[in-house]
Enzyme design. Sequence first.
Site, PDB file in Angstrom:
ATOM      1  N   LYS A  26      40.154 110.114  79.357  1.00 43.22           N
ATOM      2  CA  LYS A  26      41.090 109.501  78.407  1.00 43.22           C
ATOM      3  C   LYS A  26      42.522 110.006  78.600  1.00 43.22           C
ATOM      4  O   LYS A  26      43.447 109.218  78.604  1.00 43.22           O
ATOM      5  CB  LYS A  26      40.673 109.796  76.953  1.00 43.22           C
ATOM      6  CG  LYS A  26      39.413 109.123  76.504  1.00 43.22           C
ATOM      7  CD  LYS A  26      39.236 109.265  75.005  1.00 43.22           C
ATOM      8  CE  LYS A  26      39.132 110.691  74.518  1.00 43.22           C
ATOM      9  NZ  LYS A  26      37.860 111.374  74.807  1.00 43.22           N
ATOM     10  N   ARG A  77      38.408 110.076  64.878  1.00 43.99           N
ATOM     11  CA  ARG A  77      37.243 110.758  65.431  1.00 43.99           C
ATOM     12  C   ARG A  77      35.992 110.425  64.624  1.00 43.99           C
ATOM     13  O   ARG A  77      34.909 110.820  64.979  1.00 43.99           O
ATOM     14  CB  ARG A  77      37.541 112.240  65.302  1.00 43.99           C
ATOM     15  CG  ARG A  77      37.098 113.229  66.326  1.00 43.99           C
ATOM     16  CD  ARG A  77      37.642 113.062  67.676  1.00 43.99           C
ATOM     17  NE  ARG A  77      37.397 114.211  68.504  1.00 43.99           N
ATOM     18  CZ  ARG A  77      38.249 114.661  69.416  1.00 43.99           C
ATOM     19  NH1 ARG A  77      39.383 114.060  69.630  1.00 43.99           N
ATOM     20  NH2 ARG A  77      37.923 115.694  70.159  1.00 43.99           N
ATOM     21  N   ARG A 134      36.867 120.879  85.053  1.00 46.32           N
ATOM     22  CA  ARG A 134      38.240 120.599  84.616  1.00 46.32           C
ATOM     23  C   ARG A 134      39.061 121.887  84.448  1.00 46.32           C
ATOM     24  O   ARG A 134      38.586 122.888  83.916  1.00 46.32           O
ATOM     25  CB  ARG A 134      38.213 119.845  83.288  1.00 46.32           C
ATOM     26  CG  ARG A 134      39.590 119.618  82.698  1.00 46.32           C
ATOM     27  CD  ARG A 134      39.621 118.521  81.698  1.00 46.32           C
ATOM     28  NE  ARG A 134      39.001 118.884  80.421  1.00 46.32           N
ATOM     29  CZ  ARG A 134      38.921 118.041  79.386  1.00 46.32           C
ATOM     30  NH1 ARG A 134      39.392 116.817  79.496  1.00 46.32           N
ATOM     31  NH2 ARG A 134      38.358 118.419  78.274  1.00 46.32           N
ATOM     32  N   ARG A 165      39.886 125.319  79.897  1.00 43.89           N
ATOM     33  CA  ARG A 165      40.013 125.302  78.432  1.00 43.89           C
ATOM     34  C   ARG A 165      38.856 126.068  77.814  1.00 43.89           C
ATOM     35  O   ARG A 165      37.731 125.963  78.267  1.00 43.89           O
ATOM     36  CB  ARG A 165      39.990 123.848  77.922  1.00 43.89           C
ATOM     37  CG  ARG A 165      41.332 123.194  77.931  1.00 43.89           C
ATOM     38  CD  ARG A 165      41.258 121.700  77.752  1.00 43.89           C
ATOM     39  NE  ARG A 165      40.516 121.258  76.578  1.00 43.89           N
ATOM     40  CZ  ARG A 165      40.546 119.997  76.123  1.00 43.89           C
ATOM     41  NH1 ARG A 165      41.284 119.091  76.737  1.00 43.89           N
ATOM     42  NH2 ARG A 165      39.846 119.646  75.077  1.00 43.89           N
ATOM     43  N   ARG A 182      30.624 119.804  71.359  1.00 41.92           N
ATOM     44  CA  ARG A 182      31.563 118.679  71.286  1.00 41.92           C
ATOM     45  C   ARG A 182      30.866 117.356  71.576  1.00 41.92           C
ATOM     46  O   ARG A 182      31.132 116.352  70.928  1.00 41.92           O
ATOM     47  CB  ARG A 182      32.723 118.902  72.266  1.00 41.92           C
ATOM     48  CG  ARG A 182      33.637 120.031  71.815  1.00 41.92           C
ATOM     49  CD  ARG A 182      34.489 120.527  72.956  1.00 41.92           C
ATOM     50  NE  ARG A 182      35.480 119.547  73.352  1.00 41.92           N
ATOM     51  CZ  ARG A 182      35.951 119.428  74.586  1.00 41.92           C
ATOM     52  NH1 ARG A 182      35.504 120.196  75.555  1.00 41.92           N
ATOM     53  NH2 ARG A 182      36.870 118.526  74.847  1.00 41.92           N
TER      54      ARG A 182
END
Length: 220
Positions: free
Chosen positions: A17, A93, A130, A162, A173
């Site tokens: 995204k 969300r 990532r 992260r 998540r």
Amino acid sequence: MVPGARLVILGKQGAGKGTQCTRLARHYVVPHISTGDMLRSAARSGTEFGQRAKEYMDAGELVPDEVMIGLVRERLDYDDTAQRGFILDGFPRNTYQAEQLSHILAPRDIDMAIDVEVDTRIVLERLASRRVCQVCGTNYSVETPPKLEWTCDHCGGEVVQREDDQPEAIRRRLALYEEQTAPLIAWYQDRGKLVTVDGFGRPDEVAGRLVKAIDSRRMS
Ligand code: AMP
């Protein structure tokens, strides 16, 4: 291409995204509003609000709805969004946030909500590899690192993993996505706002699909 658009981007964490929103924002000349980026920037600034937000984020939990709604309401009040529109990334969300967003925007709701669909197996691989610049937020991966060590090509910031891309937080998540965010797909579909785009493939391919889907929907 008609500049200006009022878009919400949906999709699992790791669906690409962030990367796609940066491109879409350039293409349609609208601000990219990422609630995750807003919270990470608050966390870096070290304010009390930022520190509290960081605790939720690091654990992979959602920040309370009222806090998020206040943040988004304030941002949507700026002139740039009123005139040109926006790409909302990471908000809403859950269906409560979506209802509140409609109230904030009334009488002119979003043009469409785009669901970027990617298989869970693929997002798990993407999230694990990532890496992100701590300063400007540019995304890299273990396969496509910056040119010089782990120093950002754009701003020279340090590129790191992260905290919420650690395995335990990723699991949390994705579970929260299924429980709270996935129902938004049906919610927007019921309101005739949903557009679905296949998020599998090279970023250029996915970007091409997105622009085509958005433009054909805007023409219809
Ligand atoms: P993201 O970069 O969109 O994955 O967001 C990172 C983290 O910020 C999330 O895991 C949440 O802790 C928090 N966050 C971002 N947007 C929202 C939202 N709309 N509602 C609640 N928490 C959010």
